[in-house]
Design a protein around this motif. Structure first.
Motif, PDB file in Angstrom:
ATOM      1  N   ALA A 286     -81.711 -54.849 -53.695  1.00  0.00           N
ATOM      2  CA  ALA A 286     -80.818 -54.534 -52.566  1.00  0.00           C
ATOM      3  C   ALA A 286     -80.217 -53.155 -52.738  1.00  0.00           C
ATOM      4  CB  ALA A 286     -79.689 -55.565 -52.505  1.00  0.00           C
ATOM      5  N   LYS A 287     -80.094 -52.450 -51.586  1.00  0.00           N
ATOM      6  CA  LYS A 287     -79.278 -51.233 -51.575  1.00  0.00           C
ATOM      7  C   LYS A 287     -78.221 -51.386 -50.486  1.00  0.00           C
ATOM      8  CE  LYS A 287     -78.724 -47.383 -49.239  1.00  0.00           C
ATOM      9  NZ  LYS A 287     -77.326 -47.161 -49.440  1.00  0.00           N
ATOM     10  N   PRO A 288     -76.966 -51.658 -50.884  1.00  0.00           N
ATOM     11  CA  PRO A 288     -75.895 -51.720 -49.882  1.00  0.00           C
ATOM     12  C   PRO A 288     -75.463 -50.316 -49.483  1.00  0.00           C
ATOM     13  CG  PRO A 288     -75.025 -52.180 -52.073  1.00  0.00           C
ATOM     14  CD  PRO A 288     -76.493 -51.921 -52.255  1.00  0.00           C
TER      15      PRO A 288
ATOM     16  N   VAL B 113     -76.816 -48.998 -56.291  1.00  0.00           N
ATOM     17  CA  VAL B 113     -75.827 -48.336 -55.439  1.00  0.00           C
ATOM     18  C   VAL B 113     -75.851 -46.835 -55.710  1.00  0.00           C
ATOM     19  CG1 VAL B 113     -74.294 -50.315 -55.150  1.00  0.00           C
ATOM     20  CG2 VAL B 113     -73.999 -48.854 -57.130  1.00  0.00           C
ATOM     21  N   GLY B 114     -75.805 -46.062 -54.628  1.00  0.00           N
ATOM     22  CA  GLY B 114     -75.820 -44.614 -54.779  1.00  0.00           C
ATOM     23  C   GLY B 114     -75.656 -43.944 -53.436  1.00  0.00           C
ATOM     24  N   THR B 115     -75.403 -42.645 -53.477  1.00  0.00           N
ATOM     25  CA  THR B 115     -75.146 -41.925 -52.227  1.00  0.00           C
ATOM     26  C   THR B 115     -76.394 -41.234 -51.671  1.00  0.00           C
ATOM     27  OG1 THR B 115     -74.415 -40.054 -53.541  1.00  0.00           O
ATOM     28  CG2 THR B 115     -72.701 -41.507 -52.684  1.00  0.00           C
TER      29      THR B 115
ATOM     30  N   ILE C 246     -83.349 -43.358 -52.471  1.00  0.00           N
ATOM     31  CA  ILE C 246     -83.462 -44.795 -52.783  1.00  0.00           C
ATOM     32  C   ILE C 246     -84.396 -45.457 -51.760  1.00  0.00           C
ATOM     33  CG2 ILE C 246     -82.167 -46.974 -52.933  1.00  0.00           C
ATOM     34  CD1 ILE C 246     -79.714 -45.281 -53.827  1.00  0.00           C
ATOM     35  N   GLY C 247     -84.225 -45.067 -50.493  1.00  0.00           N
ATOM     36  CA  GLY C 247     -85.033 -45.644 -49.421  1.00  0.00           C
ATOM     37  C   GLY C 247     -86.516 -45.333 -49.578  1.00  0.00           C
ATOM     38  N   GLN C 248     -86.796 -44.151 -50.080  1.00  0.00           N
ATOM     39  CA  GLN C 248     -88.204 -43.769 -50.311  1.00  0.00           C
ATOM     40  C   GLN C 248     -88.869 -44.757 -51.267  1.00  0.00           C
ATOM     41  OE1 GLN C 248     -88.890 -40.179 -49.502  1.00  0.00           O
ATOM     42  NE2 GLN C 248     -91.080 -40.418 -49.790  1.00  0.00           N
TER      43      GLN C 248
ATOM     44  N   SER D 116     -86.895 -55.098 -45.817  1.00  0.00           N
ATOM     45  CA  SER D 116     -86.025 -55.695 -44.797  1.00  0.00           C
ATOM     46  C   SER D 116     -84.793 -54.810 -44.623  1.00  0.00           C
ATOM     47  CB  SER D 116     -85.615 -57.104 -45.259  1.00  0.00           C
ATOM     48  OG  SER D 116     -84.818 -57.702 -44.264  1.00  0.00           O
ATOM     49  N   PHE D 117     -84.559 -54.376 -43.382  1.00  0.00           N
ATOM     50  CA  PHE D 117     -83.489 -53.409 -43.118  1.00  0.00           C
ATOM     51  C   PHE D 117     -82.531 -53.944 -42.069  1.00  0.00           C
ATOM     52  CE2 PHE D 117     -81.959 -49.745 -40.526  1.00  0.00           C
ATOM     53  CZ  PHE D 117     -81.220 -49.101 -41.513  1.00  0.00           C
ATOM     54  N   THR D 118     -81.243 -53.711 -42.279  1.00  0.00           N
ATOM     55  CA  THR D 118     -80.250 -53.863 -41.214  1.00  0.00           C
ATOM     56  C   THR D 118     -79.485 -52.563 -41.121  1.00  0.00           C
ATOM     57  OG1 THR D 118     -80.025 -56.238 -41.509  1.00  0.00           O
ATOM     58  CG2 THR D 118     -78.203 -55.126 -40.430  1.00  0.00           C
ATOM     59  N   GLY D 119     -79.395 -52.019 -39.916  1.00  0.00           N
ATOM     60  CA  GLY D 119     -78.683 -50.759 -39.728  1.00  0.00           C
ATOM     61  C   GLY D 119     -78.990 -50.195 -38.364  1.00  0.00           C
ATOM     62  N   SER D 120     -78.806 -48.897 -38.220  1.00  0.00           N
ATOM     63  CA  SER D 120     -78.980 -48.283 -36.905  1.00  0.00           C
ATOM     64  C   SER D 120     -80.465 -48.180 -36.541  1.00  0.00           C
ATOM     65  CB  SER D 120     -78.354 -46.887 -36.906  1.00  0.00           C
ATOM     66  OG  SER D 120     -79.050 -46.081 -37.821  1.00  0.00           O
ATOM     67  N   THR D 121     -80.725 -48.103 -35.253  1.00  0.00           N
ATOM     68  CA  THR D 121     -82.112 -47.974 -34.795  1.00  0.00           C
ATOM     69  C   THR D 121     -82.711 -46.651 -35.262  1.00  0.00           C
ATOM     70  OG1 THR D 121     -81.749 -49.449 -32.932  1.00  0.00           O
ATOM     71  CG2 THR D 121     -83.556 -47.874 -32.713  1.00  0.00           C
ATOM     72  N   ALA D 122     -81.909 -45.576 -35.287  1.00  0.00           N
ATOM     73  CA  ALA D 122     -82.440 -44.267 -35.707  1.00  0.00           C
ATOM     74  C   ALA D 122     -82.948 -44.334 -37.146  1.00  0.00           C
ATOM     75  CB  ALA D 122     -81.354 -43.206 -35.576  1.00  0.00           C
ATOM     76  N   THR D 123     -82.142 -44.901 -38.047  1.00  0.00           N
ATOM     77  CA  THR D 123     -82.577 -45.008 -39.448  1.00  0.00           C
ATOM     78  C   THR D 123     -83.735 -45.996 -39.566  1.00  0.00           C
ATOM     79  OG1 THR D 123     -80.305 -44.576 -40.142  1.00  0.00           O
ATOM     80  CG2 THR D 123     -81.767 -45.457 -41.806  1.00  0.00           C
ATOM     81  N   GLY D 124     -83.656 -47.092 -38.827  1.00  0.00           N
ATOM     82  CA  GLY D 124     -84.713 -48.100 -38.867  1.00  0.00           C
ATOM     83  C   GLY D 124     -86.071 -47.523 -38.482  1.00  0.00           C
ATOM     84  N   LYS D 125     -86.091 -46.661 -37.469  1.00  0.00           N
ATOM     85  CA  LYS D 125     -87.365 -46.056 -37.040  1.00  0.00           C
ATOM     86  C   LYS D 125     -87.949 -45.202 -38.173  1.00  0.00           C
ATOM     87  CE  LYS D 125     -86.451 -45.629 -32.095  1.00  0.00           C
ATOM     88  NZ  LYS D 125     -86.008 -44.716 -31.034  1.00  0.00           N
ATOM     89  N   ARG D 126     -87.062 -44.440 -38.827  1.00  0.00           N
ATOM     90  CA  ARG D 126     -87.516 -43.576 -39.925  1.00  0.00           C
ATOM     91  C   ARG D 126     -88.105 -44.425 -41.059  1.00  0.00           C
ATOM     92  NH1 ARG D 126     -82.641 -40.804 -41.200  1.00  0.00           N
ATOM     93  NH2 ARG D 126     -82.861 -39.926 -39.138  1.00  0.00           N
ATOM     94  N   LEU D 127     -87.399 -45.512 -41.397  1.00  0.00           N
ATOM     95  CA  LEU D 127     -87.843 -46.342 -42.522  1.00  0.00           C
ATOM     96  C   LEU D 127     -89.118 -47.112 -42.171  1.00  0.00           C
ATOM     97  CD1 LEU D 127     -84.315 -47.506 -43.713  1.00  0.00           C
ATOM     98  CD2 LEU D 127     -85.811 -45.848 -44.826  1.00  0.00           C
TER      99      LEU D 127
ATOM    100  N   LEU E 290     -81.662 -54.098 -36.035  1.00  0.00           N
ATOM    101  CA  LEU E 290     -81.171 -52.761 -35.663  1.00  0.00           C
ATOM    102  C   LEU E 290     -80.022 -52.843 -34.666  1.00  0.00           C
ATOM    103  CD1 LEU E 290     -84.734 -51.129 -35.516  1.00  0.00           C
ATOM    104  CD2 LEU E 290     -83.198 -51.366 -37.477  1.00  0.00           C
ATOM    105  N   GLY E 291     -79.820 -51.763 -33.946  1.00  0.00           N
ATOM    106  CA  GLY E 291     -78.628 -51.661 -33.091  1.00  0.00           C
ATOM    107  C   GLY E 291     -78.670 -52.572 -31.864  1.00  0.00           C
ATOM    108  N   GLY E 292     -77.536 -52.689 -31.197  1.00  0.00           N
ATOM    109  CA  GLY E 292     -77.446 -53.511 -29.994  1.00  0.00           C
ATOM    110  C   GLY E 292     -76.635 -52.812 -28.910  1.00  0.00           C
TER     111      GLY E 292
ATOM    112  N   PRO F  47     -81.886 -68.789 -35.312  1.00  0.00           N
ATOM    113  CA  PRO F  47     -82.659 -67.578 -35.624  1.00  0.00           C
ATOM    114  C   PRO F  47     -81.980 -66.322 -35.085  1.00  0.00           C
ATOM    115  CG  PRO F  47     -83.702 -68.766 -33.814  1.00  0.00           C
ATOM    116  CD  PRO F  47     -82.505 -69.572 -34.217  1.00  0.00           C
ATOM    117  N   PHE F  48     -81.476 -65.488 -35.977  1.00  0.00           N
ATOM    118  CA  PHE F  48     -80.762 -64.266 -35.596  1.00  0.00           C
ATOM    119  C   PHE F  48     -81.757 -63.108 -35.575  1.00  0.00           C
ATOM    120  CE2 PHE F  48     -78.254 -60.514 -35.992  1.00  0.00           C
ATOM    121  CZ  PHE F  48     -76.994 -60.817 -35.498  1.00  0.00           C
ATOM    122  N   GLY F  49     -81.813 -62.382 -34.449  1.00  0.00           N
ATOM    123  CA  GLY F  49     -82.701 -61.226 -34.410  1.00  0.00           C
ATOM    124  C   GLY F  49     -82.890 -60.717 -33.002  1.00  0.00           C
TER     125      GLY F  49
END
Ligand code: NAP
Length: 484
Positions: free
Chosen positions: A178-180, A209-211, A216-218, A230-241, A256-258, A450-452
């Motif tokens: 995990a990377k929080p 954990v790190g900045t 880390i994502g790479q 498995s990612f939770t976060g913004s759509t912009a970052t999600g697309k990149r990942l 992703l975002g809503g 089912p959340f998604g």
């Protein structure tokens, strides 16, 4: 330790292969309620993440070979440890994230409920037998863990977003890294300490954990041992990942975002709708992916509803989440406050009227709960995820037009509707292009469901009987020569 009873839960180093890693460099974590320093956390980067992935790889096969009932028992011990330490976990969460303590407790209980749910599901990974295409053939389907899972999660639910992924992964027999978010690492590290105490074998569950999130994502998206990301976060970052995962054809889940519509028809119980709206809008100061972002109200009840909403918002108390009377805490950062302020100013410039709660602390990252009336679906505040305590009211005239407006968004995560007409409830629910629809309710997430999302809100499901599938590969065995 800011009132933490069990000092062993105040952890400030990455947890890899059952060890707490020392670090040469550190980064500071601050309390968003007042800017106070909370902790210096040892910095981990690509090297430590690689070590975590390799430890997970070494540990995974043995973990998967254990009887499911044994994995289930260990997960139950982890669940019990979370609930036994709920006060400390909630306090750590409020200190680093800002939400009111009662909400923080709710988040810890919610996260733990997924651990319990998947501990129970671990023993129900069934396969299939399928009639073969000829007398000599038998067809069997088995399900196996995908392998090592990498995850990245955001700051808005620093406990539950990570735990909600780890629980099904571990239940399925996967190992987990995990990377929080760097703003809120302490909750995930406290949960790692409880995983250690619960007896999860070394390497099966790791937290880095790190900045340097891109570094880390790479590793988490491209290391050859990673089989699923498995990612939770913004759509912009999600697309990149997602693009990074494409190179190695990794399996992915994307939460992703809503931009949730909240639709109030004239036949609704308006008081119940206001009550639901207050939960769906202001939980976590409006910083949830399922927050109602656009409140569509049928024109004939628009004024009556707006008045009830203004009265409810006027009663909100904004302040430090540790104060018992606080309803709404700070936003996560000054940058978040500026972003919300810009969206509101743009809407006011386009003709919306803003009314805000005036009593807000002068120190800390606070934004006053604000009702925006006279909003249209074209305004910036309706096109973007607000992620703050701003409630835009949009009038509508009929069912067809509100469905079209609600669906006019790149997002498709959660939607809400209030109506007492059962035919309308089904028609509208089926027409909404959203992964989750709450009917006459302001809270829709629980471990059994089912959340998604759909569209740019992502893919994959967390929780429910479907949630385990995201961490399982289907394998088919073709048995021949059965007639000899
Ligand atoms: P974000 O900027 O995408 O950050 C989320 C996570 O991604 C953080 O851990 C962040 O790390 C990391 N990250 C950022 N850039 C990265 C990169 N280039 N490579 C690897 N990792 C990277 O999202 P946020 O603004 O913090 O979170 C709020 C968003 O999450 C909202 O859009 C919300 O709707 C969404 N969300 C969705 C769900 C859902 O279930 N659908 C649930 C909760 C939240 P650092 O923080 O360390 O930079």
């Amino acid at each position: 330790m800011k009132g933490i009873q069990d000092r062993g839960l105040w952890c400030t180093r990455s947890f890899v292969n059952g060890q707490w890693l020392e670090g040469q460099r550190h980064f500071a974590v601050h309390n968003p309620a007042n800017g106070a320093w909370l902790a210096d956390v040892a910095e981990a980067g690509a090297e430590e993440t690689t070590a975590a992935v390799e430890a997970a790889y070494r540990a995974q096969q043995e973990w998967a070979r254990l009887p499911a009932a044994q994995r289930s028992k260990t997960l139950m011990a982890w669940h019990d440890a979370m609930l036994a330490n709920i006060d400390d976990l909630a306090r750590i969460l409020t200190l680093e994230q800002g939400k009111p303590l009662a909400e923080a407790k709710g988040e810890v209980a919610y996260g733990a409920s997924y651990v319990k749910w998947f501990a129970e599901e671990a023993v129900r990974v069934y396969g299939d037998t399928i009639p073969g295409p000829g007398p000599d053939k038998r067809v069997l389907v088995i399900k196996q863990p995908v392998g090592v899972v990498g995850s990245i999660t955001p700051w808005n639910f620093p406990n539950a977003m990570m735990v909600r992924k780890a629980a099904p992964a571990l239940a399925a027999g996967c190992a987990f890294v995990a990377k929080p978010a760097a703003e809120t690492p302490l909750s995930a590290l406290a949960v790692a300490e409880l995983a250690r105490r619960a007896g999860l074998p070394d390497g099966v569950f790791n937290v880095v954990v790190g900045t340097d999130a891109p570094a880390i994502g790479q590793v988490l998206t491209q290391h050859p041992h990673i089989r699923k990301f498995s990612f939770t976060g913004s759509t912009a970052t999600g697309k990149r990942l997602l693009a990074q995962c494409a190179e190695g054809v990794k399996r992915t889940s994307m939460e992703l975002g809503g931009n949730a519509p909240f639709i109030v028809f004239a036949d609704a119980d308006l008081d119940a709708a206001v009550e639901g709206l207050m939960l769906a809008k202001f939980r976590n100061a409006g910083q949830t992916c399922v927050c109602s972002n656009r409140i569509f109200v049928e024109r004939s009840v628009y004024e009556a509803f707006a008045q009830k909403v203004r009265a409810a918002v006027a009663g909100l108390k904004v302040g430090d989440g540790l104060e018992p009377e606080t309803h709404i805490g700070p936003l996560i950062s000054e940058q978040a406050v500026s972003k919300v302020a810009e969206l509101v100013s743009a809407s006011v410039a386009e003709g919306a009227q803003a009314e805000a709660v005036t009593d807000v602390p002068s120190q800390g990252h606070y934004y006053p709960p604000t009702v925006l009336s006279g909003v249209s679906n074209r305004m910036a505040v309706a096109r973007n995820e607000i992620f703050g305590p701003v409630l835009p009211l949009i009038p509508f005239d009929d069912e067809a037009s509100v469905i079209a407006e609600a669906n006019d968004s790149e997002f498709g995560l959660a939607a809400y509707l209030y109506s007492r007409d059962i035919g309308r409830v089904f028609r509208v629910s089926e027409a909404l292009e959203y992964g989750m629809v709450a009917v006459n309710d302001g809270i829709l997430s629980n471990a059994a469901a089912p959340f998604g999302g759909m569209k740019a809100s992502g893919h994959g499901r967390e929780g429910s009987k479907y949630g385990l599938d995201d961490y399982l590969d289907i394998k088919y065995l073709c048995l021949g020569g059965m007639d000899r």
